[in-house]
Design an enzyme around this catalytic site. Structure first.
Site, PDB file in Angstrom:
ATOM      1  N   HIS A  80      -3.271   5.657  27.306  1.00 17.63           N
ATOM      2  CA  HIS A  80      -2.300   4.881  26.535  1.00 17.63           C
ATOM      3  C   HIS A  80      -2.513   3.383  26.658  1.00 17.63           C
ATOM      4  CE1 HIS A  80      -0.373   8.784  26.497  1.00 17.63           C
ATOM      5  NE2 HIS A  80       0.489   8.361  25.608  1.00 17.63           N
ATOM      6  N   GLU A 106      -1.189  12.799  13.315  1.00 17.88           N
ATOM      7  CA  GLU A 106      -1.818  11.539  12.893  1.00 17.88           C
ATOM      8  C   GLU A 106      -2.928  11.757  11.870  1.00 17.88           C
ATOM      9  OE1 GLU A 106      -1.038  12.211  16.034  1.00 17.88           O
ATOM     10  OE2 GLU A 106       0.315  10.580  16.584  1.00 17.88           O
TER      11      GLU A 106
END
Lengths: 463, 340
Positions: free
Chosen positions: A265, A196
């Protein structure tokens, strides 16, 4: 002892799916590992395997059936020697024995309601102001609307491309980029390694060089790896260069809690990003807004953080069928007009808020619902005008309370509408804890319709 | 094992070292002038910092002039340059007006970023200079993205992406290496190894001190270059640019160089000896090397070199004068340029 085959969940948020195909027929012998059937949702296909030996005694749900609820009985395997009739008459067991994944939790139930105290007030949703009367509407999911927005903009502008993990060959981890590779090829739909920080920075460089990247984060939780690039490189460069450098880039992906995926998450980054000058922050709720706002974001010359929601991907809405449908960034939508209290939310918070407004209507409280749609720049004008009318306000978000969007709205109302308020503004937020895994705790950690109803009644001094 | 001019031990290079280019008189003079401009500019910036005219962090490029000067000799129109915070020299090498750079250092409205960026954050759209980045290593993925844009457009431009030995240990550098080689992006990673990441020497920070080998697990070729010899830098740069323009993907050049000053103006540089610095200045100075060659060949005399020096001093004095007397930004500029 017969074994019941139950409809499995393919993901934590799946509630129903299609039984696409039976690969075994009634009477076939099966052994452990044999593929029995294929099931599909709008984002994935998966095989169901047998875990016991026996005979496929009965197919309860025929192939091609849509909308089969998770955990419902789809077939029965009998042990050798058992008769079909015995198997068919057995009651379904509590657990699903043939699937490897735990099933999805049942949808949150609406809390019991007190009897109505006044005549219900029915209010239709407000129409989109920028859609001409008589425009044909198409029903589609948020997922499809996002895909269409990207595809339309890629057709329109050759410099637009998509970059991210699993966006191309896999068709998107959440199937948002489905079909883009087929139409636009590997040059413009680019699968990245799981890096990322690197690919966010690479996208920013491509943006500075004049391309228009759409960078997909599989979820915004993983964007934390790239935070330095998002803030220090994307957001600040235009200012630090005295206006010379631009970075037209969209960072998009699901944000906030999904279901049963626990703390790392399940986080809402709305407040984080909306604090940063140099970014625009967009959080759509409806499919129409998802489409119109994403198209605007792609055309915007600034870096835009586009926060989607996994649970909303499968929700369907009416989307105007127009060649050019853009929703302006920075403009809130009055989702429901009312006079008694202003309920302000955005993204998935709108699901609780709209349901709460219906509940409140049954009790004679006429709520106005504002869908912020954009968090930066915040449409203070629409907000203040509404509060000047209703004199009461409740904010609703899934994020944490401290320094949240609600906190910001309250601060602004103190400055711009203090004299118009008849009650303190209340916040409904996610609880001030990391997201727990256990189903009951997770439910407790998130806002509910009942929370919103209670807060709205409190500011109306009706308990 | 050979010893490089910056004192680092030199194991066998990852690819055969490009032979040192022989410069014509014009090339020697041009490189001399370019390097001298950087040297004089940085000396002046150091003085102005001491006078309180320049604030914040200020990282001088003195000693490293041959690197960017040589690299730019392989650049063609449309190529991009991007670097970290030790960026003044890169801007001058890109042909950016010294006045605009110096006025940015003093935070004035005539500065390259209107006074809003400062020493570490300057950009020039016109000269394809993409910064000026204050976060160690952040320019590496961005520079890789510039190369991505070149490949996307199908042109043969190259991204010249500079970073230091300190940044070479950043994770995002390796994320970038992976994608650059995977997609054969035209980027030259120029590692300016001046031996010290602030106060930490390469030996104390790096498990593998041969930084040219840092791309080996991605199949990116690398070369160690004497970064104090502008001819060696030029030759390596030309070879690397050809490599990229031919579509062969990224390449790494480890420039073995040395900074004479501290990491920033506030660094007393106690992590190295005065003798070490003195030895570098006397034996390997990039400008003195050219000067000595010019005089030895009798191709130019002392008087002519003095004239060059005087003209460069005049350019720098003009820049300092402008940067001292230009106005600060108008207060209304506070809220401009946040968004486009």
């Amino acid at each position: 002892m017969p074994t019941n085959i139950l409809m499995p969940a393919l993901s934590p948020t799946m509630e129903q799916g299609k039984l696409a195909k039976w690969l075994k027929k009634e009477g076939d012998k099966v052994k452990s590992g044999d593929v029995l059937a294929e099931i599909e949702t709008d984002k994935a296909t998966m095989e169901i395997e047998a875990i016991d030996e026996g005979t496929l005694a009965r197919i309860v749900v025929p192939e091609g059936t849509d909308n089969v609820a998770v955990n419902s009985l789809i077939g029965i395997i009998s042990a050798d020697g058992e008769s079909v009739s015995v198997a068919a008459s057995s009651p379904p067991p509590a657990a699903a024995p043939v699937i490897s994944k735990p099933s999805a939790p049942a949808p949150a139930s609406v809390p019991p309601q007190p009897p109505p105290t006044a005549a219900p007030i029915a209010r239709p949703p407000e129409p989109e102001t920028n859609v001409p009367a008589g425009t044909q509407m198409v029903t589609m999911t948020v997922r499809e609307a996002l895909r269409d927005a990207m595809a339309e903009e890629m057709r329109r502008d050759e410099t637009v491309f998509v970059l991210g993990e699993e966006v191309a060959e896999y068709q998107g981890a959440y199937k948002v980029t489905q079909g883009l590779l087929d139409e636009f090829g590997i040059r413009r739909v680019v699968d990245t390694p799981i890096t990322e920080h690197g690919f966010a920075g690479l996208g920013i460089g491509a943006g500075m060089a004049g391309l228009r990247p759409i960078v997909e984060f599989m979820t915004f939780n993983f964007a934390m790896q790239a935070m330095d690039q998002l803030i220090n490189s994307a957001a600040k460069t235009h200012y630090m260069s005295g206006g010379q450098m631009t970075c037209p880039i969209v960072f998009r992906g699901p944000n906030g809690a999904a279901a049963r995926v626990a703390a790392q998450h399940s986080q809402d980054y709305s407040a984080w990003f909306s604090q940063v000058p140099g970014l625009k922050v967009v959080v759509p709720y409806t499919a129409a807004d998802a489409k119109g706002l994403l198209k605007s974001a792609i055309r915007d010359p600034n870096p835009v953080i586009f926060l989607e929601n996994e649970i909303l991907y499968g929700h369907t809405f009416e989307v105007p069928k127009l060649d050019e449908f853009l929703v302006p960034i920075g403009k809130a939508r009055i989702a429901r007009q009312g006079n008694d209290v202003t309920l302000v939310s955005f993204g998935i918070g709108m699901t609780y808020t709209l349901k709460a407004a219906e509940e409140l209507a049954k009790e004679g409280i006429d709520a106005e619902v504002i869908d912020l749609r954009t968090l930066r720049p915040l449409d203070e004008e629409t907000l203040v005008a509404s509060v000047k009318k209703t004199h009461r306000c409740v904010t609703i978000e899934e994020g944490w309370p401290q320094c949240g969007i609600g906190a910001e709205i309250i601060a602004r109302l103190m400055l711009e509408a203090f004299d118009y308020l008849d009650a303190p503004v209340l916040r409904v937020t996610g609880r001030d804890v990391p997201m727990p895994y256990a189903a009951n705790l997770e439910k407790l950690a998130l806002p509910s319709v009942a929370d919103v109803v209670q807060a709205a009644k409190a500011v109306c001094y009706k308990s | 094992m050979a010893v490089a001019s910056n004192g680092a031990s030199t194991p066998k290079p990852a690819v055969p070292t490009t032979p040192v280019a022989q410069f014509s008189l014009d090339e020697e003079l041009s490189a001399y002038k370019d390097m001298l401009l950087i040297r004089r500019f940085e000396e002046k910036a150091g003085q102005m910092y001491g006078m309180g005219l320049i604030g914040g962090f200020c990282h001088l490029y003195i000693g490293q002039e041959a690197v960017v000067t040589g690299m730019m000799r392989a650049a063609k129109p449309g190529d991009q340059t991007i670097t970290g915070y030790r960026d003044h020299g890169h801007m001058l090498a890109c042909g950016i007006d010294p006045k605009a750079v110096m006025a940015e250092l003093t935070g004035r409205r005539g500065g390259l970023s209107k006074g809003k960026g400062g020493s570490m954050h300057m950009f020039s759209r016109e000269k394809n200079f993409f910064g000026g980045h204050g976060i160690v290593g952040a320019q590496v993925p961005i520079g890789t993205g510039l190369a991505f844009a070149n490949r996307y457009r199908g042109n043969d431009n190259v991204s010249f992406t500079y970073f230091g030995d300190g940044a070479a240990n950043q994770g995002q550098v390796y994320e970038s290496f992976n994608m650059a080689e995977l997609w054969k992006l035209p980027v030259i990673y120029v590692i300016e190894n001046n031996l010290y990441a602030m106060g930490t020497s390469v030996k104390r920070s790096s498990a593998e001190v041969d930084l040219s080998k840092r791309g080996s697990s991605f199949n990116i070729p690398g070369e160690r270059v004497d970064g104090m010899d502008v001819r060696a830098v030029t030759a390596a740069a030309k070879h690397a640019a050809e490599w990229c323009r031919a579509g062969k993907g990224p390449i790494i050049l480890e420039m073995q160089t040395y900074r004479y000053r501290g990491h920033s103006m506030s660094d007393p540089a106690k992590y190295r000896s005065k003798e070490e610095v003195q030895k570098m200045r006397e034996e390997h100075d990039p400008i003195e090397q050219v000067r000595a060659r010019l005089l030895a060949n009798k191709s130019i005399d002392e008087a002519a070199l003095k004239e060059i020096d005087a003209s460069i001093r005049a350019v720098v004095a003009d820049a300092a004068e402008f940067a001292t007397h230009d106005l600060e930004p108008d207060p209304s500029e506070l809220f401009t340029d946040v968004l486009q």
